[in-house]
Write a protein that holds these residues in place. Structure first.
Motif, PDB file in Angstrom:
ATOM      1  N   GLN A 135     -36.793  10.106  15.517  1.00 32.73           N
ATOM      2  CA  GLN A 135     -36.864   8.522  15.168  1.00 32.73           C
ATOM      3  C   GLN A 135     -35.484   7.962  15.354  1.00 32.73           C
ATOM      4  O   GLN A 135     -34.591   8.415  14.930  1.00 32.73           O
ATOM      5  CB  GLN A 135     -37.414   8.315  13.614  1.00 32.73           C
ATOM      6  CG  GLN A 135     -38.648   8.796  13.378  1.00 32.73           C
ATOM      7  CD  GLN A 135     -38.737   8.487  11.799  1.00 32.73           C
ATOM      8  OE1 GLN A 135     -38.423   7.922  11.275  1.00 32.73           O
ATOM      9  NE2 GLN A 135     -39.925   9.596  11.491  1.00 32.73           N
ATOM     10  N   LEU A 154     -52.245   4.714  10.035  1.00 30.30           N
ATOM     11  CA  LEU A 154     -50.938   4.884   9.559  1.00 30.30           C
ATOM     12  C   LEU A 154     -50.949   4.156   8.196  1.00 30.30           C
ATOM     13  O   LEU A 154     -50.134   3.094   7.769  1.00 30.30           O
ATOM     14  CB  LEU A 154     -49.639   4.422  10.278  1.00 30.30           C
ATOM     15  CG  LEU A 154     -49.544   4.973  11.731  1.00 30.30           C
ATOM     16  CD1 LEU A 154     -48.414   4.413  12.232  1.00 30.30           C
ATOM     17  CD2 LEU A 154     -49.329   6.528  11.373  1.00 30.30           C
ATOM     18  N   GLU A 172     -44.679  16.807   6.599  1.00 23.34           N
ATOM     19  CA  GLU A 172     -43.435  15.991   5.977  1.00 23.34           C
ATOM     20  C   GLU A 172     -43.905  15.754   4.667  1.00 23.34           C
ATOM     21  O   GLU A 172     -44.855  16.351   4.029  1.00 23.34           O
ATOM     22  CB  GLU A 172     -43.858  14.767   6.760  1.00 23.34           C
ATOM     23  CG  GLU A 172     -43.317  14.718   8.179  1.00 23.34           C
ATOM     24  CD  GLU A 172     -43.194  13.325   8.900  1.00 23.34           C
ATOM     25  OE1 GLU A 172     -42.257  12.474   8.516  1.00 23.34           O
ATOM     26  OE2 GLU A 172     -43.963  12.914   9.653  1.00 23.34           O
ATOM     27  N   PRO A 201     -45.161  10.026   4.688  1.00 25.18           N
ATOM     28  CA  PRO A 201     -45.287  10.103   6.020  1.00 25.18           C
ATOM     29  C   PRO A 201     -46.397  10.970   6.356  1.00 25.18           C
ATOM     30  O   PRO A 201     -47.078  10.719   7.404  1.00 25.18           O
ATOM     31  CB  PRO A 201     -43.924  10.730   6.134  1.00 25.18           C
ATOM     32  CG  PRO A 201     -42.883  10.155   5.273  1.00 25.18           C
ATOM     33  CD  PRO A 201     -43.703  10.294   3.883  1.00 25.18           C
ATOM     34  N   GLN A 248     -49.719   9.868   8.607  1.00 28.64           N
ATOM     35  CA  GLN A 248     -49.877  10.537   9.823  1.00 28.64           C
ATOM     36  C   GLN A 248     -51.619  10.796   9.965  1.00 28.64           C
ATOM     37  O   GLN A 248     -52.248  10.681  10.982  1.00 28.64           O
ATOM     38  CB  GLN A 248     -49.263  11.671  10.063  1.00 28.64           C
ATOM     39  CG  GLN A 248     -47.586  11.255  10.276  1.00 28.64           C
ATOM     40  CD  GLN A 248     -47.218  10.818  11.407  1.00 28.64           C
ATOM     41  OE1 GLN A 248     -48.002   9.957  12.268  1.00 28.64           O
ATOM     42  NE2 GLN A 248     -46.024  11.290  12.237  1.00 28.64           N
ATOM     43  N   LEU A 289     -46.783   7.685  13.282  1.00 27.02           N
ATOM     44  CA  LEU A 289     -45.663   7.176  12.821  1.00 27.02           C
ATOM     45  C   LEU A 289     -44.283   7.700  13.257  1.00 27.02           C
ATOM     46  O   LEU A 289     -44.013   8.593  13.686  1.00 27.02           O
ATOM     47  CB  LEU A 289     -45.640   7.729  11.200  1.00 27.02           C
ATOM     48  CG  LEU A 289     -44.659   7.012  10.421  1.00 27.02           C
ATOM     49  CD1 LEU A 289     -44.736   5.646   9.913  1.00 27.02           C
ATOM     50  CD2 LEU A 289     -44.830   7.787   8.886  1.00 27.02           C
ATOM     51  N   GLY A 290     -43.110   6.641  13.368  1.00 23.41           N
ATOM     52  CA  GLY A 290     -42.127   7.157  13.717  1.00 23.41           C
ATOM     53  C   GLY A 290     -41.525   6.415  15.117  1.00 23.41           C
ATOM     54  O   GLY A 290     -40.665   7.246  15.825  1.00 23.41           O
TER      55      GLY A 290
END
Length: 396
Positions: free
Chosen positions: A99, A195, A229, A241, A245, A377-378
Protein backbone atom coordinates in the motif's frame (compact mmCIF):
# COMPACT_ATOMS: atom_id res chain seq x y z
CA UNK A 1 -18.35 26.91 -23.83
CA UNK A 2 -16.14 25.24 -26.39
CA UNK A 3 -14.87 21.84 -25.23
CA UNK A 4 -13.74 18.52 -26.67
CA UNK A 5 -15.57 16.54 -24.01
CA UNK A 6 -17.64 16.70 -20.86
CA UNK A 7 -16.71 14.49 -17.94
CA UNK A 8 -19.53 13.84 -15.50
CA UNK A 9 -17.92 13.19 -12.15
CA UNK A 10 -14.80 14.90 -10.78
CA UNK A 11 -13.58 11.96 -8.75
CA UNK A 12 -10.34 10.02 -9.20
CA UNK A 13 -11.11 8.80 -12.72
CA UNK A 14 -12.64 12.06 -13.94
CA UNK A 15 -9.82 14.21 -12.60
CA UNK A 16 -7.10 12.00 -14.08
CA UNK A 17 -8.94 11.96 -17.40
CA UNK A 18 -9.16 15.77 -17.48
CA UNK A 19 -5.47 16.14 -16.65
CA UNK A 20 -4.32 13.60 -19.23
CA UNK A 21 -6.59 15.17 -21.85
CA UNK A 22 -4.99 18.50 -21.01
CA UNK A 23 -1.55 17.10 -21.81
CA UNK A 24 -2.94 16.24 -25.25
CA UNK A 25 -4.30 19.75 -25.80
CA UNK A 26 -7.94 18.79 -25.33
CA UNK A 27 -10.38 21.09 -23.55
CA UNK A 28 -12.56 19.48 -20.90
CA UNK A 29 -15.51 20.52 -18.76
CA UNK A 30 -16.04 18.51 -15.57
CA UNK A 31 -19.48 18.52 -13.99
CA UNK A 32 -19.45 17.51 -10.33
CA UNK A 33 -22.46 16.95 -8.09
CA UNK A 34 -20.62 17.69 -4.83
CA UNK A 35 -19.47 21.08 -3.67
CA UNK A 36 -15.82 20.20 -4.33
CA UNK A 37 -13.86 17.84 -6.60
CA UNK A 38 -12.34 14.62 -5.31
CA UNK A 39 -14.74 14.20 -2.39
CA UNK A 40 -14.12 10.48 -2.04
CA UNK A 41 -10.36 10.90 -2.49
CA UNK A 42 -10.39 13.30 0.46
CA UNK A 43 -11.82 10.72 2.88
CA UNK A 44 -9.83 7.74 1.60
CA UNK A 45 -7.48 6.10 4.08
CA UNK A 46 -8.77 8.35 6.84
CA UNK A 47 -7.62 11.37 4.84
CA UNK A 48 -4.17 9.91 4.15
CA UNK A 49 -5.09 8.47 0.72
CA UNK A 50 -3.68 5.05 -0.16
CA UNK A 51 -3.33 6.10 -3.80
CA UNK A 52 -2.04 2.88 -5.37
CA UNK A 53 -0.60 -0.55 -4.60
CA UNK A 54 2.84 -1.67 -5.72
CA UNK A 55 1.49 -5.15 -6.48
CA UNK A 56 -1.53 -4.05 -8.52
CA UNK A 57 -2.33 -6.19 -11.55
CA UNK A 58 -5.47 -7.60 -13.12
CA UNK A 59 -5.30 -10.46 -10.59
CA UNK A 60 -6.68 -8.35 -7.73
CA UNK A 61 -9.90 -7.32 -9.44
CA UNK A 62 -13.36 -8.85 -9.51
CA UNK A 63 -15.28 -8.67 -12.79
CA UNK A 64 -17.40 -10.92 -14.95
CA UNK A 65 -14.58 -10.48 -17.46
CA UNK A 66 -11.39 -11.17 -15.52
CA UNK A 67 -9.22 -10.06 -18.43
CA UNK A 68 -10.92 -6.70 -18.98
CA UNK A 69 -8.43 -4.58 -17.00
CA UNK A 70 -5.31 -6.01 -18.66
CA UNK A 71 -5.21 -3.47 -21.49
CA UNK A 72 -5.73 -0.47 -19.22
CA UNK A 73 -3.07 -1.66 -16.79
CA UNK A 74 -0.65 -2.11 -19.66
CA UNK A 75 -1.32 1.42 -20.88
CA UNK A 76 -1.07 2.97 -17.42
CA UNK A 77 1.06 1.03 -14.91
CA UNK A 78 1.74 1.36 -11.21
CA UNK A 79 5.11 2.88 -12.15
CA UNK A 80 3.23 5.49 -14.18
CA UNK A 81 1.13 6.37 -11.12
CA UNK A 82 4.21 6.62 -8.90
CA UNK A 83 6.06 8.78 -11.46
CA UNK A 84 3.05 11.01 -12.04
CA UNK A 85 2.68 11.92 -8.38
CA UNK A 86 6.44 12.22 -7.84
CA UNK A 87 6.55 14.76 -10.66
CA UNK A 88 4.13 16.90 -8.67
CA UNK A 89 5.88 16.54 -5.32
CA UNK A 90 4.16 13.52 -3.82
CA UNK A 91 6.55 10.69 -3.00
CA UNK A 92 5.13 7.33 -2.02
CA UNK A 93 5.70 5.63 1.31
CA UNK A 94 4.93 1.91 1.43
CA UNK A 95 2.90 0.62 4.32
CA UNK A 96 1.77 -3.01 4.60
CA UNK A 97 1.18 -5.28 1.62
CA UNK A 98 2.35 -2.81 -1.04
CA UNK A 99 0.00 0.00 0.00
CA UNK A 100 1.42 3.36 -1.09
CA UNK A 101 0.60 6.56 0.81
CA UNK A 102 1.86 10.11 0.24
CA UNK A 103 5.03 10.59 2.30
CA UNK A 104 4.46 13.55 4.59
CA UNK A 105 1.38 14.64 2.68
CA UNK A 106 -2.26 13.62 2.52
CA UNK A 107 -5.42 13.31 0.43
CA UNK A 108 -5.82 17.08 0.13
CA UNK A 109 -2.42 17.26 -1.55
CA UNK A 110 -3.45 14.52 -3.98
CA UNK A 111 -6.59 16.40 -5.00
CA UNK A 112 -4.62 19.64 -5.24
CA UNK A 113 -2.33 18.06 -7.84
CA UNK A 114 -5.30 17.55 -10.13
CA UNK A 115 -7.07 20.84 -9.51
CA UNK A 116 -3.88 22.83 -10.07
CA UNK A 117 -3.06 21.03 -13.33
CA UNK A 118 -6.64 21.48 -14.50
CA UNK A 119 -6.35 25.20 -13.77
CA UNK A 120 -3.08 25.38 -15.70
CA UNK A 121 -4.68 23.71 -18.72
CA UNK A 122 -7.88 25.72 -18.50
CA UNK A 123 -10.00 22.66 -17.77
CA UNK A 124 -13.24 23.83 -16.13
CA UNK A 125 -14.50 22.10 -12.98
CA UNK A 126 -18.09 23.11 -12.25
CA UNK A 127 -19.28 21.85 -8.87
CA UNK A 128 -22.74 21.78 -7.28
CA UNK A 129 -24.29 20.67 -10.55
CA UNK A 130 -27.12 18.24 -11.24
CA UNK A 131 -27.12 16.62 -14.68
CA UNK A 132 -30.78 16.22 -15.60
CA UNK A 133 -30.67 14.97 -19.18
CA UNK A 134 -28.29 13.62 -21.80
CA UNK A 135 -29.19 13.39 -25.47
CA UNK A 136 -27.16 11.43 -27.98
CA UNK A 137 -26.89 13.53 -31.14
CA UNK A 138 -25.53 12.69 -34.57
CA UNK A 139 -22.40 14.71 -33.89
CA UNK A 140 -22.04 14.22 -30.15
CA UNK A 141 -24.01 14.82 -26.97
CA UNK A 142 -26.23 17.43 -25.42
CA UNK A 143 -25.92 17.63 -21.63
CA UNK A 144 -28.51 19.53 -19.60
CA UNK A 145 -27.65 20.44 -16.02
CA UNK A 146 -28.72 22.78 -13.27
CA UNK A 147 -26.52 25.02 -11.12
CA UNK A 148 -27.71 27.59 -8.64
CA UNK A 149 -31.25 27.11 -9.91
CA UNK A 150 -30.28 27.87 -13.50
CA UNK A 151 -30.68 25.35 -16.32
CA UNK A 152 -27.84 25.11 -18.81
CA UNK A 153 -27.20 22.97 -21.88
CA UNK A 154 -23.78 22.07 -23.29
CA UNK A 155 -23.04 20.30 -26.57
CA UNK A 156 -19.84 18.32 -27.03
CA UNK A 157 -18.53 15.62 -29.38
CA UNK A 158 -17.44 13.23 -26.58
CA UNK A 159 -18.87 12.33 -23.18
CA UNK A 160 -17.30 10.56 -20.19
CA UNK A 161 -19.37 9.15 -17.35
CA UNK A 162 -17.21 8.65 -14.26
CA UNK A 163 -19.75 9.18 -11.52
CA UNK A 164 -18.57 6.34 -9.31
CA UNK A 165 -20.68 3.74 -7.56
CA UNK A 166 -23.27 3.63 -4.80
CA UNK A 167 -21.12 3.65 -1.62
CA UNK A 168 -21.25 6.56 0.81
CA UNK A 169 -24.40 8.42 -0.32
CA UNK A 170 -23.62 11.24 2.11
CA UNK A 171 -20.56 12.00 -0.03
CA UNK A 172 -22.81 12.47 -3.05
CA UNK A 173 -22.78 8.93 -4.47
CA UNK A 174 -25.70 8.23 -6.81
CA UNK A 175 -26.88 5.62 -9.29
CA UNK A 176 -26.50 8.11 -12.16
CA UNK A 177 -24.30 5.89 -14.34
CA UNK A 178 -26.44 2.82 -13.73
CA UNK A 179 -29.66 4.67 -14.55
CA UNK A 180 -28.14 6.04 -17.73
CA UNK A 181 -26.93 2.58 -18.74
CA UNK A 182 -30.32 0.97 -18.13
CA UNK A 183 -32.08 3.73 -20.07
CA UNK A 184 -29.87 2.91 -23.06
CA UNK A 185 -30.39 -0.86 -22.73
CA UNK A 186 -26.86 -1.58 -21.51
CA UNK A 187 -26.51 -4.63 -19.31
CA UNK A 188 -25.80 -4.16 -15.59
CA UNK A 189 -23.95 -6.80 -13.58
CA UNK A 190 -25.77 -7.12 -10.24
CA UNK A 191 -24.44 -4.55 -7.79
CA UNK A 192 -23.74 -4.94 -4.07
CA UNK A 193 -21.66 -3.27 -1.36
CA UNK A 194 -18.01 -4.44 -1.37
CA UNK A 195 -15.10 -3.93 1.02
CA UNK A 196 -17.77 -3.70 3.68
CA UNK A 197 -18.12 -4.91 7.30
CA UNK A 198 -20.30 -7.98 7.88
CA UNK A 199 -23.10 -8.23 10.43
CA UNK A 200 -23.97 -11.00 12.87
CA UNK A 201 -27.47 -11.35 14.31
CA UNK A 202 -29.46 -13.94 16.20
CA UNK A 203 -28.13 -16.31 18.87
CA UNK A 204 -24.46 -15.51 18.12
CA UNK A 205 -24.82 -11.74 18.26
CA UNK A 206 -24.05 -11.43 21.98
CA UNK A 207 -20.82 -13.44 21.63
CA UNK A 208 -19.45 -11.02 19.02
CA UNK A 209 -20.70 -7.95 20.91
CA UNK A 210 -18.71 -8.86 24.04
CA UNK A 211 -15.53 -8.88 21.93
CA UNK A 212 -16.11 -5.44 20.41
CA UNK A 213 -12.79 -3.68 19.88
CA UNK A 214 -10.65 -6.83 19.88
CA UNK A 215 -8.46 -7.51 16.85
CA UNK A 216 -6.95 -10.87 15.84
CA UNK A 217 -4.63 -11.80 12.97
CA UNK A 218 -6.40 -14.50 10.93
CA UNK A 219 -6.81 -16.18 7.59
CA UNK A 220 -10.35 -15.60 6.34
CA UNK A 221 -11.53 -17.72 3.43
CA UNK A 222 -14.39 -19.11 1.40
CA UNK A 223 -14.46 -21.61 -1.45
CA UNK A 224 -13.00 -19.01 -3.81
CA UNK A 225 -10.22 -17.12 -2.04
CA UNK A 226 -8.42 -16.44 1.25
CA UNK A 227 -6.87 -13.38 2.91
CA UNK A 228 -4.41 -13.16 5.80
CA UNK A 229 -4.88 -9.94 7.76
CA UNK A 230 -6.48 -8.72 10.97
CA UNK A 231 -10.15 -9.07 11.75
CA UNK A 232 -11.89 -6.67 14.12
CA UNK A 233 -14.80 -7.69 16.36
CA UNK A 234 -17.52 -5.07 16.64
CA UNK A 235 -20.81 -4.74 18.52
CA UNK A 236 -22.64 -5.63 15.31
CA UNK A 237 -20.31 -8.28 13.82
CA UNK A 238 -16.97 -8.31 12.05
CA UNK A 239 -14.76 -5.77 10.34
CA UNK A 240 -11.04 -5.25 9.79
CA UNK A 241 -8.97 -5.69 6.61
CA UNK A 242 -9.45 -9.46 6.18
CA UNK A 243 -13.24 -9.17 6.56
CA UNK A 244 -13.46 -6.23 4.15
CA UNK A 245 -11.47 -8.23 1.61
CA UNK A 246 -13.60 -11.39 1.84
CA UNK A 247 -16.81 -9.33 1.76
CA UNK A 248 -16.26 -8.62 -1.94
CA UNK A 249 -16.47 -12.37 -2.60
CA UNK A 250 -19.16 -13.20 -0.04
CA UNK A 251 -22.78 -13.79 -0.97
CA UNK A 252 -25.70 -13.67 1.44
CA UNK A 253 -26.39 -17.08 2.98
CA UNK A 254 -22.81 -18.30 2.62
CA UNK A 255 -20.41 -19.28 5.39
CA UNK A 256 -16.86 -18.03 5.72
CA UNK A 257 -14.04 -19.84 7.49
CA UNK A 258 -11.71 -18.11 9.93
CA UNK A 259 -8.37 -19.66 10.82
CA UNK A 260 -7.52 -17.96 14.10
CA UNK A 261 -3.88 -19.10 13.98
CA UNK A 262 -2.99 -19.28 10.29
CA UNK A 263 0.78 -19.74 10.40
CA UNK A 264 1.03 -22.33 13.18
CA UNK A 265 -0.85 -25.43 14.26
CA UNK A 266 -2.51 -25.07 17.65
CA UNK A 267 -2.33 -28.77 18.62
CA UNK A 268 1.39 -28.96 17.81
CA UNK A 269 2.01 -25.98 20.10
CA UNK A 270 -0.05 -27.57 22.86
CA UNK A 271 1.86 -30.86 22.53
CA UNK A 272 5.14 -29.02 23.06
CA UNK A 273 3.70 -27.36 26.14
CA UNK A 274 2.39 -30.65 27.49
CA UNK A 275 5.94 -32.01 27.52
CA UNK A 276 7.49 -28.92 29.07
CA UNK A 277 4.80 -27.68 31.45
CA UNK A 278 1.76 -29.95 31.54
CA UNK A 279 0.23 -28.14 34.51
CA UNK A 280 -0.20 -24.96 32.47
CA UNK A 281 -3.84 -23.99 32.10
CA UNK A 282 -5.16 -23.84 28.55
CA UNK A 283 -6.33 -20.28 29.30
CA UNK A 284 -2.79 -19.19 30.21
CA UNK A 285 -1.48 -20.83 27.05
CA UNK A 286 -4.07 -19.10 24.87
CA UNK A 287 -3.38 -15.72 26.53
CA UNK A 288 0.09 -15.87 25.00
CA UNK A 289 -1.53 -15.89 21.55
CA UNK A 290 -4.72 -13.85 21.92
CA UNK A 291 -6.05 -10.89 23.90
CA UNK A 292 -7.27 -12.03 27.32
CA UNK A 293 -10.84 -11.08 26.50
CA UNK A 294 -10.74 -13.27 23.41
CA UNK A 295 -9.45 -16.23 25.41
CA UNK A 296 -12.30 -15.76 27.88
CA UNK A 297 -14.79 -15.71 25.00
CA UNK A 298 -13.35 -19.00 23.71
CA UNK A 299 -14.52 -20.63 26.95
CA UNK A 300 -17.87 -21.03 25.21
CA UNK A 301 -16.22 -23.60 22.93
CA UNK A 302 -13.09 -24.79 24.77
CA UNK A 303 -12.16 -26.16 28.24
CA UNK A 304 -9.88 -23.23 28.99
CA UNK A 305 -9.69 -24.02 32.75
CA UNK A 306 -8.12 -27.45 32.18
CA UNK A 307 -4.40 -28.14 32.36
CA UNK A 308 -2.90 -28.86 28.95
CA UNK A 309 -1.64 -32.26 30.11
CA UNK A 310 -5.15 -33.43 30.93
CA UNK A 311 -6.73 -32.50 27.60
CA UNK A 312 -8.35 -35.53 25.96
CA UNK A 313 -8.04 -36.46 22.30
CA UNK A 314 -11.61 -35.28 21.70
CA UNK A 315 -10.84 -31.98 23.39
CA UNK A 316 -7.72 -31.48 21.28
CA UNK A 317 -9.79 -32.14 18.16
CA UNK A 318 -12.32 -29.57 19.36
CA UNK A 319 -9.54 -27.04 19.95
CA UNK A 320 -8.15 -27.71 16.46
CA UNK A 321 -11.58 -27.27 14.87
CA UNK A 322 -12.39 -24.10 16.82
CA UNK A 323 -9.06 -22.39 16.16
CA UNK A 324 -8.47 -23.39 12.55
CA UNK A 325 -12.01 -23.89 11.25
CA UNK A 326 -14.09 -21.24 12.97
CA UNK A 327 -17.24 -21.00 10.85
CA UNK A 328 -19.20 -17.77 10.53
CA UNK A 329 -22.45 -17.23 8.66
CA UNK A 330 -22.96 -13.46 8.43
CA UNK A 331 -26.51 -12.17 8.42
CA UNK A 332 -25.65 -9.39 6.00
CA UNK A 333 -23.40 -6.38 5.55
CA UNK A 334 -23.37 -2.75 6.71
CA UNK A 335 -24.56 -1.50 3.34
CA UNK A 336 -23.43 1.29 1.06
CA UNK A 337 -23.04 3.76 3.95
CA UNK A 338 -20.04 1.76 5.20
CA UNK A 339 -18.86 0.12 1.97
CA UNK A 340 -15.68 1.42 0.36
CA UNK A 341 -16.66 0.38 -3.17
CA UNK A 342 -19.43 -1.18 -5.22
CA UNK A 343 -19.27 -4.68 -6.68
CA UNK A 344 -20.78 -5.12 -10.14
CA UNK A 345 -21.77 -2.27 -12.41
CA UNK A 346 -21.93 -1.62 -16.15
CA UNK A 347 -21.19 -4.84 -18.01
CA UNK A 348 -17.69 -4.77 -19.51
CA UNK A 349 -19.06 -6.53 -22.59
CA UNK A 350 -20.57 -3.14 -23.48
CA UNK A 351 -17.18 -1.41 -23.29
CA UNK A 352 -13.99 -1.67 -25.34
CA UNK A 353 -11.18 -2.83 -23.06
CA UNK A 354 -8.63 -0.91 -25.16
CA UNK A 355 -10.39 2.49 -25.22
CA UNK A 356 -13.21 2.20 -22.63
CA UNK A 357 -15.60 3.53 -25.27
CA UNK A 358 -19.15 2.22 -25.17
CA UNK A 359 -19.65 -0.19 -28.08
CA UNK A 360 -23.32 0.70 -28.54
CA UNK A 361 -22.90 4.49 -28.22
CA UNK A 362 -19.81 5.84 -30.05
CA UNK A 363 -18.20 8.82 -28.34
CA UNK A 364 -19.37 7.75 -24.89
CA UNK A 365 -16.88 6.43 -22.33
CA UNK A 366 -17.27 4.82 -18.91
CA UNK A 367 -14.51 4.75 -16.31
CA UNK A 368 -13.84 4.12 -12.65
CA UNK A 369 -16.18 2.48 -10.18
CA UNK A 370 -19.38 2.52 -12.25
CA UNK A 371 -17.85 -0.21 -14.45
CA UNK A 372 -17.97 -3.88 -13.37
CA UNK A 373 -14.41 -3.73 -12.02
CA UNK A 374 -13.88 -4.03 -8.26
CA UNK A 375 -10.44 -4.06 -6.68
CA UNK A 376 -9.14 -5.37 -3.39
CA UNK A 377 -8.58 -3.19 -0.34
CA UNK A 378 -5.28 -1.32 -0.38
CA UNK A 379 -5.06 1.18 -3.22
CA UNK A 380 -6.15 -1.13 -6.03
CA UNK A 381 -9.35 0.76 -6.84
CA UNK A 382 -7.43 4.02 -7.16
CA UNK A 383 -5.06 2.35 -9.62
CA UNK A 384 -8.08 1.36 -11.73
CA UNK A 385 -9.43 4.92 -11.52
CA UNK A 386 -6.12 6.45 -12.65
CA UNK A 387 -5.65 3.89 -15.42
CA UNK A 388 -9.20 4.17 -16.77
CA UNK A 389 -8.97 7.98 -16.71
CA UNK A 390 -5.72 7.86 -18.66
CA UNK A 391 -7.05 5.42 -21.26
CA UNK A 392 -10.19 7.43 -21.90
CA UNK A 393 -8.19 10.65 -22.31
CA UNK A 394 -6.11 9.07 -25.08
CA UNK A 395 -9.28 8.37 -27.06
CA UNK A 396 -11.27 11.59 -26.66
Amino acid sequence: MDADAIIIGAGACGLMCAVQAGYLGKKIILLEKSDKPGAKILISGGGRCNYTNLFASDEQFISNNKHFTKSAFTQWTVDDTVSFFETYGIAGKEKTLGQLFPDGKNAKDVVAVFTEICADFGQRIICDTEVTNIEHLEDGFSVKYTKDGNVKVLKVPKLVIATGGLPIPKMGATDFALRFARKHKLNIIETAPALVPLTITGKDEEWYTQLSGNSVFCEVSNDEISFEENILFTHWGLSGPAILQISSYWRRGEEINIDLLPRQHIVDLIEVERKENGKLLLSTFLNRIYPKKFTEALSKFLPIDKQVASLTKAELESIDKTIHFFKVKPAGDKGYDKAEVMRGGIDTNSISSKTLECKQIPGLFFGGECVDVTGWLGGYNFQWAWASGFVIAQNL
